[in-house]
Motif scaffolding. Structure first.
Motif, short mmCIF file in Angstrom:
data_model
loop_
_atom_site.label_atom_id
_atom_site.label_comp_id
_atom_site.label_asym_id
_atom_site.label_seq_id
_atom_site.Cartn_x
_atom_site.Cartn_y
_atom_site.Cartn_z
N GLU A 206 0.97 -1.36 -0.20
CA GLU A 206 -0.04 0.11 -0.48
C GLU A 206 0.73 1.83 -0.05
OE1 GLU A 206 -2.92 0.46 -0.21
OE2 GLU A 206 -4.01 -2.13 0.29
N ILE A 207 1.90 0.81 0.58
CA ILE A 207 2.66 2.34 0.35
C ILE A 207 2.98 2.55 -1.24
CG2 ILE A 207 5.64 2.95 1.14
CD1 ILE A 207 5.31 1.44 3.31
N GLY A 208 3.53 1.69 -1.50
CA GLY A 208 4.32 2.02 -2.93
C GLY A 208 3.16 2.00 -3.82
N LEU A 209 1.41 1.67 -3.48
CA LEU A 209 0.49 1.79 -4.08
C LEU A 209 0.26 3.39 -5.13
CD1 LEU A 209 -2.26 0.54 -5.82
CD2 LEU A 209 -2.91 0.71 -3.91
N PRO A 210 -0.20 3.83 -3.92
CA PRO A 210 -0.49 5.36 -4.87
C PRO A 210 1.05 5.75 -5.85
CG PRO A 210 -0.03 5.64 -2.80
CD PRO A 210 0.41 3.90 -2.68
N PHE A 211 2.07 5.55 -6.02
CA PHE A 211 3.19 5.59 -6.78
C PHE A 211 2.35 5.12 -8.25
CE2 PHE A 211 5.15 6.14 -3.10
CZ PHE A 211 5.39 7.83 -2.75
N ILE A 212 2.33 3.96 -7.50
CA ILE A 212 2.03 2.90 -9.38
C ILE A 212 0.44 3.36 -9.96
CG2 ILE A 212 1.68 0.71 -9.87
CD1 ILE A 212 2.15 -0.11 -6.81
N GLN A 213 -0.27 3.80 -9.41
CA GLN A 213 -1.14 4.73 -9.44
C GLN A 213 -1.01 5.75 -10.65
OE1 GLN A 213 -3.83 4.33 -6.37
NE2 GLN A 213 -5.34 3.10 -6.64
N LYS A 214 0.18 6.82 -10.40
CA LYS A 214 0.23 7.73 -10.54
C LYS A 214 0.48 7.39 -11.84
CE LYS A 214 3.19 12.20 -9.15
NZ LYS A 214 3.92 12.39 -8.26
#
Length: 245
Positions: free
Chosen positions: A117-125
């Motif tokens: 979940e820490i990396g998910l926003p960067f993946i989504q971005k």
């Protein structure tokens, strides 16, 4: 001074560099990062790497130098379908998603969704979340589930493994069925902090269990006739295995 015009010390230095490589200094490693790796690192990867630095287990993150080689391989081999065993915050996962084509797919397996979940926003971005199927599960169970579908056998182009080292040999047998002939499996941490070459008496207790597992893995891979291997001193050691039969 020798007849060749170099001193004995210079000769020994050159001989050592030829035999063991040059990455014995932190300065040289940083030179490569600053000159060739970081300038070409995609912005979402850079942001995720920096966000992971504050995590108490940041040492588990993928090495950018090894990541550059993996991205190079994925693009060169035109990889489209991959498996990732062990995700953590997702640096290598995001790198893979950025490297494969728009219709590429990644099956990502980890028991810890919280770190993902820490990396998910960067993946989504980065706009690549649709390429990823994240499975929160024990890796062996998830791989066995994949193998229950005969269509999955021999259908994956590439696998990256960075999980519990005691499970690597079990994962290897399953991945050898999932990866196509000509496909590649990459195992991370195959030098385990350099402890694989240390006398056991000098190895810190907390590293001994995984050290033993990594040594067993390295011996097995070196003798496995089903694969060709390249064992490289990048990051904490990475071994590429190409399935040949």
């Amino acid at each position: 001074m020798s007849k060749s015009g170099i001193s004995k010390m210079e000769f020994e230095t050159k001989k050592k560099a030829k035999n063991t490589g040059l990455l014995e200094s932190e300065e040289l490693h940083n030179y490569i990062l600053e000159t060739s790796v970081y300038p070409r690192e995609a912005e979402p990867l850079k942001e995720l790497r920096k966000a992971t630095e504050s995590h108490p287990r940041c040492y588990m993150a993928g090495a950018p130098l090894a990541g550059q080689l993996i991205a190079f391989l994925l693009k060169t081999e035109k990889v489209k379908k991959t498996i990732e065993v062990g995700v953590f915050t997702g640096y290598s996962l995001l790198l893979t998603a950025l490297s494969i084509p728009s219709d590429g797919k990644i099956t990502a397996i980890d028991v810890d969704r919280e770190a993902y979940e820490i990396g998910l926003p960067f993946i989504q971005k980065a706009g690549v979340e649709d390429k990823i199927n994240f499975i929160e599960s024990d890796a062996k169970l998830a791989l066995d589930t994949l193998l229950q579908n005969p269509e999955n056998e021999g259908s994956f182009d590439f696998a990256f493994v960075d999980a519990d080292k005691t499970g690597y040999l079990n994962y290897h047998e399953r991945l050898m069925r999932l990866i196509k002939v000509g496909g590649v499996i990459a195992y991370d941490n195959t030098l385990w902090g350099g402890t694989v070459a240390m006398p056991e008496s000098e190895v810190p207790d907390f590293m001994k269990e995984y050290r033993k597992a990594v040594i067993e893995l390295n011996k097995f891979l070196a003798a496995d006739p089903r694969i060709e291997i390249a064992h490289l001193p990048l990051g904490d050691g990475i071994t590429f295995c190409r399935r040949v039969c």
